[in-house]
Motif scaffolding. Structure first.
Motif, mmCIF file in Angstrom:
data_model
loop_
_atom_site.group_PDB
_atom_site.id
_atom_site.type_symbol
_atom_site.label_atom_id
_atom_site.label_comp_id
_atom_site.label_asym_id
_atom_site.label_seq_id
_atom_site.Cartn_x
_atom_site.Cartn_y
_atom_site.Cartn_z
ATOM 1 N N LEU A 1 -36.051 -4.983 -20.706
ATOM 2 C CA LEU A 1 -35.051 -5.571 -21.598
ATOM 3 C C LEU A 1 -33.631 -5.089 -21.288
ATOM 4 O O LEU A 1 -32.860 -4.763 -22.189
ATOM 5 C CB LEU A 1 -35.413 -5.320 -23.062
ATOM 6 C CG LEU A 1 -36.762 -5.882 -23.506
ATOM 7 C CD1 LEU A 1 -37.054 -5.492 -24.941
ATOM 8 C CD2 LEU A 1 -36.808 -7.387 -23.327
ATOM 9 N N ILE A 2 -33.301 -5.070 -20.000
ATOM 10 C CA ILE A 2 -31.955 -4.696 -19.577
ATOM 11 C C ILE A 2 -31.171 -5.984 -19.339
ATOM 12 O O ILE A 2 -31.523 -6.788 -18.470
ATOM 13 C CB ILE A 2 -31.982 -3.843 -18.295
ATOM 14 C CG1 ILE A 2 -32.792 -2.563 -18.533
ATOM 15 C CG2 ILE A 2 -30.551 -3.512 -17.850
ATOM 16 C CD1 ILE A 2 -33.042 -1.761 -17.280
ATOM 17 N N PRO A 3 -30.114 -6.201 -20.111
ATOM 18 C CA PRO A 3 -29.361 -7.453 -19.979
ATOM 19 C C PRO A 3 -28.484 -7.474 -18.739
ATOM 20 O O PRO A 3 -28.136 -6.428 -18.187
ATOM 21 C CB PRO A 3 -28.496 -7.468 -21.241
ATOM 22 C CG PRO A 3 -28.320 -6.035 -21.594
ATOM 23 C CD PRO A 3 -29.579 -5.337 -21.166
ATOM 24 N N LEU A 4 -28.134 -8.657 -18.317
ATOM 25 C CA LEU A 4 -27.106 -8.821 -17.288
ATOM 26 C C LEU A 4 -25.743 -8.621 -17.938
ATOM 27 O O LEU A 4 -25.569 -8.917 -19.129
ATOM 28 C CB LEU A 4 -27.158 -10.231 -16.688
ATOM 29 C CG LEU A 4 -28.216 -10.504 -15.652
ATOM 30 C CD1 LEU A 4 -28.254 -11.996 -15.329
ATOM 31 C CD2 LEU A 4 -27.963 -9.702 -14.393
ATOM 32 N N PRO A 5 -24.756 -8.169 -17.194
ATOM 33 C CA PRO A 5 -23.406 -8.081 -17.747
ATOM 34 C C PRO A 5 -22.861 -9.471 -18.072
ATOM 35 O O PRO A 5 -23.223 -10.462 -17.431
ATOM 36 C CB PRO A 5 -22.589 -7.431 -16.639
ATOM 37 C CG PRO A 5 -23.519 -7.071 -15.551
ATOM 38 C CD PRO A 5 -24.844 -7.696 -15.826
ATOM 39 N N ALA A 6 -21.972 -9.534 -19.047
ATOM 40 C CA ALA A 6 -21.361 -10.805 -19.453
ATOM 41 C C ALA A 6 -20.699 -11.499 -18.271
ATOM 42 O O ALA A 6 -20.789 -12.724 -18.141
ATOM 43 C CB ALA A 6 -20.357 -10.563 -20.576
ATOM 44 N N SER A 7 -20.060 -10.750 -17.389
ATOM 45 C CA SER A 7 -19.368 -11.354 -16.239
ATOM 46 C C SER A 7 -20.348 -12.074 -15.318
ATOM 47 O O SER A 7 -20.033 -13.138 -14.780
ATOM 48 C CB SER A 7 -18.588 -10.302 -15.458
ATOM 49 O OG SER A 7 -19.466 -9.295 -14.970
#
Length: 115
Positions: free
Chosen positions: A58-64
């Motif tokens: 559950l590690i998200p990608l950065p918004a960029s």
């Protein structure tokens, strides 16, 4: 990369550096199909998708990066999206990706919820 007259491979990265999606503009009766594997993931509510670096952890990608992914598929013609796990956005998939990216970015930036 053009694989044939009506099949295109787009390297988007995200989940991993070489992460790619297959675009079939003529699929779905000419409305277009995007096959995303786990680069763009269909979630429980199949009107939405998500973007993760690591799904098991559950590690998200950065918004960029999510913004980049959404921008890169924005010019593609597709109304349906299939992932690698028998889930699909059956209609309005292009809009679902763009809407989901905005929601995801807002959540990461802290502007989605007031808790």
């Amino acid at each position: 990369m053009e694989l044939s007259e009506d099949l295109f491979l787009h390297r988007l990265g995200g989940h991993f550096k070489g992460g790619s999606v297959l675009h079939w503009p003529g699929g779905n009766g000419g409305k277009g199909i995007l096959l995303t594997g786990d680069i763009i993931q269909v979630v429980a509510d199949t009107n939405w998708v998500s973007f993760m670096y690591s799904y098991p952890n559950l590690i998200p990608l950065p918004a960029s990066k999510v913004k980049e992914l959404a921008n890169r598929v924005n010019d593609l013609h597709f109304d349906r999206l299939y992932n690698a796990f028998q889930k699909a956005v059956i209609k309005n998939a292009h809009e679902a990706v763009q809407r989901s990216a905005k929601r995801y970015i807002n959540a990461l930036e802290g502007t989605l919820l007031d808790t």
